[in-house]
Design a protein around this motif. Sequence first.
Motif, PDB file in Angstrom:
ATOM      1  N   SER A   4       0.845  -1.112  -0.059  1.00 34.23           N
ATOM      2  CA  SER A   4      -0.017   0.209  -0.030  1.00 34.23           C
ATOM      3  C   SER A   4       0.964   1.289  -0.024  1.00 34.23           C
ATOM      4  N   PHE A   5       0.311   2.479   0.099  1.00 35.79           N
ATOM      5  CA  PHE A   5       1.101   3.675  -0.091  1.00 35.79           C
ATOM      6  C   PHE A   5       0.739   4.619   0.773  1.00 35.79           C
ATOM      7  N   SER A   7      -3.184   5.747  -2.826  1.00 37.19           N
ATOM      8  CA  SER A   7      -2.988   5.434  -4.380  1.00 37.19           C
ATOM      9  C   SER A   7      -4.055   4.757  -4.803  1.00 37.19           C
ATOM     10  N   ILE A   8      -5.263   5.247  -5.210  1.00 39.06           N
ATOM     11  CA  ILE A   8      -6.217   4.516  -5.813  1.00 39.06           C
ATOM     12  C   ILE A   8      -6.754   5.155  -7.046  1.00 39.06           C
ATOM     13  N   PHE A   9      -7.894   4.850  -7.668  1.00 43.72           N
ATOM     14  CA  PHE A   9      -8.468   5.287  -8.926  1.00 43.72           C
ATOM     15  C   PHE A   9      -9.650   6.168  -8.936  1.00 43.72           C
ATOM     16  N   PRO A  10      -9.320   7.535  -8.796  1.00 44.63           N
ATOM     17  CA  PRO A  10     -10.301   8.500  -8.538  1.00 44.63           C
ATOM     18  C   PRO A  10     -11.631   8.228  -9.343  1.00 44.63           C
ATOM     19  N   ASP A  18      -7.080   1.664  -0.571  1.00 43.23           N
ATOM     20  CA  ASP A  18      -5.840   1.568  -0.738  1.00 43.23           C
ATOM     21  C   ASP A  18      -5.482   0.259  -0.214  1.00 43.23           C
TER      22      ASP A  18
END
Lengths: 333, 235
Positions: free
Chosen positions: B85-86, B90-93, B142
């Motif tokens: 994970s970050f 860091s995901i896909f909005p 995330d």
Amino acid sequence: MEADRTGGGAVVTVPGLLLFAGFALVGPAAAFLVPSTLIQSLLTQATIYAIFALGVGILIRQNGMVSFGHAAFFGLPAYVIGAVLPLGLMPPELIIIGGLAATALMAFLVGLVIVRVHGIAFGMLTLAIGQAVYEAATRLRGLTGGHDGLSLDLPRFLFGLPLKTFQQPGSMLIVTWLVLALMLAVAFLFAKSRYGLLSEAIRDNEERVRFLGYRTLVPRALTFALSALVTAAGGVLFALYNAFVSPETVHWTASGSALIMAILGGASAPWGPVAGAFTYFFLKEAVGSFTTHWLSIIGVSLIVVTVVFPAGLVGLFDRLRPGNRSQGAANVG
Amino acid sequence: MSANALEVRGATKTYGGFTALAGVDLTVAPGEVRALIGPNGAGKSTLIDVISGRGANISAEVRLFGTDISRASPAQRRLAGMSRSFQRTSIFPGLPVRQQLLLAAHRMGEGDVDELLGEFNLAAVADIAAGLISYGDQRRLDLALALVGRPRVLLLDEPAAGLSFEESKHLAEHLRHLAARWSVTVLLVEHDMDVVFAIADRITVLQLGRVLAEGDPAEIRANPDVIKAYLGSAA
Ligand SMILES: Nc1ncnc2c1ncn2[C@@H]1O[C@H](COP(=O)(O)OP(=O)(O)OP(=O)(O)O)[C@@H](O)[C@H]1O
Ligand SMILES: [Mg+2]
């Protein structure tokens, strides 16, 4: 609806199919109902450009990338047809399909290199490629006819239809419209496919996609190729309709017009660029008849659109729709 | 037969002339929860990056359950069972929560994400674009993305970053249980020392890109170097 994308549910629904069938009938209906050849011709041109812009829009929506050089993919199949037809090597239908395939393949290979670059730099690369094709079209006189252009010596029958089907505005309106409907279906199904979802994820956050175990270069190049292929389909129709192609067809201003159509309409839904293309032609016709400065009118409306409705006509439609869905809508910035 | 879950030798990273990580060695046993602590800028995130193969100018020998993955890309490491994970979410909005989990699941050969949505309390926002959900939900998304397919080794870079005291306590407990239930080996970067002492089996302390100390929580708590370099200022 979007929840079905990888869940195994139906992407194609009954209302969706009815809507599609209804859309597919609009062109043929217009061809019969509109008596004026002039308007039929205008609609045919607009439809061809709608396919061009649809290809540009696919790249924006799925890859988040803006191309300033798509006219290269619009004109390339036309030049391939024009250059290969006189050789009499194979049936013209095969040349047309080969021209499309060659354009898509070239876009894929070019894509493998240029999609590594992001943002405005990518736009500049597409512009450079577009200009390279333009230069080639003007310089390779033997092959392309240079600035004079190239007349296509088309056979009397194509795909079992008499050539005039493709060259009279009324019948060609039907042909182009059906191709447009087909391309819209392709764009829609791609967007709903797992591959389309992957390409959107890459658009949003390429690094995280890699950390989920996916390679990202090939999917992005494939999306680029699909976008070029759709635009090339428009280019083939253009070539058949005019039986002529010249460097103007691949000039950057043509790329710019298609990009304006895509942005005017909004790229967050496949139909956006199509609506943008018709709006563009309508504006050009309405304004062009009383001023030669119609381009500046287009420019002003583009500024208005980007400031007031950044998501184009699609965004306007979503906002006006009752119970508008702001969720789930992809934000292409 | 007793291969370590994670074995790292000589982890190094440079930024231009600056050496952010200077040859770190690390060995984590299967099923262990290892905490990675150290002052700001110690190189904790950099170590996670080097282990997961992120970024340029990195070098390290990395073994995952005995398999050398030193030359593997991040994608290959993920497929081999290493996930991360970050620190910065860091995901896909633009994608609905469920869609992005399904995308991740598909790659791992799984077709269902309901369990994960439940585990991370995301069921209520499953069909909303991730850019529109709350920050806490985004942090958990995330993590959920990292846990798809039950990775064998999970690298977590401050999973509770930016969460409230209550939320981060709860999240840490939850992760601890999930790791035990799914037999995931965890390497966890965490600033909150209460959390670290509560859930870590062992602790590695980094300072200026090197390992300052390593041991179980009691040893680390008592280590004079660690107290001087880190605990003294943090406590
Ligand atoms: N992009 C960069 N360019 C130059 N130096 C960097 C860069 N990123 C990190 N560094 C430096 O590398 C060192 C290690 O940074 P890193 O982010 O790994 O620390 P950290 O232990 O994770 O800190 P934090 O607790 O603040 O997250 C720091 O000195 C930092 O300034
Ligand atoms: Mg950090």
